[in-house]
Write a protein that holds these residues in place. Structure first.
Motif, PDB file in Angstrom:
ATOM      1  N   LYS A  46       0.843  -1.211   0.000  1.00  0.00           N
ATOM      2  CA  LYS A  46       0.000   0.000   0.000  1.00  0.00           C
ATOM      3  C   LYS A  46       0.874   1.256   0.000  1.00  0.00           C
ATOM      4  CE  LYS A  46      -4.245   1.645   2.249  1.00  0.00           C
ATOM      5  NZ  LYS A  46      -5.005   1.905   1.037  1.00  0.00           N
TER       6      LYS A  46
ATOM      7  N   THR B 257     -11.320  -4.260   4.390  1.00  0.00           N
ATOM      8  CA  THR B 257     -12.783  -4.381   4.312  1.00  0.00           C
ATOM      9  C   THR B 257     -13.166  -5.650   3.562  1.00  0.00           C
ATOM     10  OG1 THR B 257     -12.695  -1.997   4.032  1.00  0.00           O
ATOM     11  CG2 THR B 257     -14.865  -3.019   3.866  1.00  0.00           C
TER      12      THR B 257
ATOM     13  N   GLU C 210      -9.343  -4.402  -9.800  1.00  0.00           N
ATOM     14  CA  GLU C 210      -9.942  -3.726  -8.636  1.00  0.00           C
ATOM     15  C   GLU C 210     -10.305  -2.307  -9.033  1.00  0.00           C
ATOM     16  OE1 GLU C 210      -7.128  -3.280  -5.363  1.00  0.00           O
ATOM     17  OE2 GLU C 210      -5.473  -3.106  -6.774  1.00  0.00           O
TER      18      GLU C 210
HETATM   19  N1  PMP Z   1      -7.753  -1.536  -3.514  1.00  0.00           N
HETATM   20  C1  PMP Z   1      -7.127  -0.358  -3.631  1.00  0.00           C
HETATM   21  C2  PMP Z   1      -6.306  -0.099  -4.845  1.00  0.00           C
HETATM   22  C3  PMP Z   1      -7.246   0.611  -2.616  1.00  0.00           C
HETATM   23  O1  PMP Z   1      -6.608   1.780  -2.733  1.00  0.00           O
HETATM   24  C4  PMP Z   1      -8.060   0.337  -1.497  1.00  0.00           C
HETATM   25  C5  PMP Z   1      -8.253   1.349  -0.412  1.00  0.00           C
HETATM   26  N2  PMP Z   1      -7.093   1.860   0.077  1.00  0.00           N
HETATM   27  C6  PMP Z   1      -8.703  -0.911  -1.418  1.00  0.00           C
HETATM   28  C7  PMP Z   1      -8.521  -1.818  -2.445  1.00  0.00           C
HETATM   29  C8  PMP Z   1      -9.580  -1.269  -0.246  1.00  0.00           C
HETATM   30  O2  PMP Z   1      -8.824  -1.499   0.894  1.00  0.00           O
HETATM   31  P1  PMP Z   1      -9.446  -1.311   2.357  1.00  0.00           P
HETATM   32  O3  PMP Z   1     -10.655  -2.150   2.405  1.00  0.00           O
HETATM   33  O4  PMP Z   1      -8.385  -1.800   3.254  1.00  0.00           O
HETATM   34  O5  PMP Z   1      -9.762   0.140   2.505  1.00  0.00           O
END
Ligand code: PMP
Length: 282
Positions: free
Chosen positions: A146, A206, A178
């Protein structure tokens, strides 16, 4: 004006200053987490910390962070900014060093965080559902980390808005990977499809929570990538993230999903997810 956190101090946002030699500024050499705040408390904090540590490890960040301290300043920011509902953005950069591609030795991490107020539970987009376009995924091949290197998702989302949609689903070889900042899902019958996690997508906190909620509700989940056409002809579609929870996708490219309203199962999942999220408050 907000009070933000920077390297151990609480300062007004206008006073939070970072060096132009910070590796985040020069190389996007930083990782981040966005944690939901509901009722003035943190949702799923432990899992965000777990992912943060993994991101740091993958990039060989040293030293490690003190999780107790992170929790402490998250709580302090909530208090100082009277945050009832919204998010806390946390960023950890490798730190300041003379510009050089190789990872520098012995830098001090730059740790910053700030709050954002948002209506997450009673949310207009979630009530109406959102529209998405599909766009080629031109990101690098370590989307499991991330990092703050978010220029392509930013371009993708801007292109979606330019085309009159709300967001973009990124595709590789016609398979949906995604969303620009969320995980993508479709439902056919009573079966939920979501792409398997690997180095090409982010393993959403999530997403993991939804998987256990879906299991409890008796849905069958298949971990398999789906094509743009399979998404366009799905019974329901939705995205998940810390800020959107479960939000219905009601249009993909020019295809309306069923009657163009948030689907029954999607709404059920959203409700169950929020209930479950409230149990993780910290
Ligand atoms: N994919 C990407 C590319 C994202 O940026 C995010 C959110 N940061 C998510 C999926 C969802 O992740 P999370 O459920 O941890 O917010």
């Amino acid at each position: 004006m907000r009070t933000v956190y920077l390297n151990g101090e609480y300062v007004l946002e206008k006073d939070a200053k970072v060096s132009i030699f910070d590796r985040a500024f020069l190389f996007a050499d930083a990782v981040y987490e966005v944690t939901t705040v509901l009722k003035g408390k943190l949702v799923d904090f432990d899992n965000h910390m777990k992912r943060l540590k993994r991101s740091m490890k993958e990039l060989q960040f040293e030293p490690t962070l003190n999780e107790k301290n992170i929790l402490k300043f998250h709580r302090e920011l909530i208090k100082l900014n009277n945050l009832e509902e919204g998010v806390i953005y946390l960023q950890v950069s490798r730190g300041v060093a003379e510009r050089d591609f190789a990872f520098p030795k012995e830098t001090e991490l730059t740790v910053s965080a700030f709050t954002q107020k948002k209506d997450l539970v009673e949310n207009k987009s979630a009530q109406k559902g959102i529209s998405v376009i599909t766009i080629e995924d031109l990101r690098w091949k370590r989307c499991d980390i991330k990092t703050i290197q978010l220029l392509y998702p930013s371009m993708a989302k801007s292109e979606a808005l330019r085309q009159g949609a709300d967001d973009a689903w990124m595709t590789q070889n016609n398979y949906v990977m995604e969303g620009s900042s969320n995980n993508a899902w479709i439902i056919r019958g009573k079966t939920i499809y979501t792409r398997q996690t690997d180095n090409l997508i982010l393993s959403g906190v999530t997403r993991a929570a939804i998987l256990s909620v879906a299991e409890e509700l008796g849905y069958k989940v298949i971990f398999k990538q789906f094509t743009t056409q399979e998404a366009e002809s799905a019974d329901e579609a939705f995205v998940t993230s810390a800020t959107t929870f479960v939000t219905a996708v009601v249009k993909i490219n020019n295809h309306r999903i069923k009657d163009g309203k948030p689907g029954v199962f999607t709404q059920e999942l959203r409700k169950a997810y929020i209930k479950q999220a409230l149990k993780t408050l910290k």
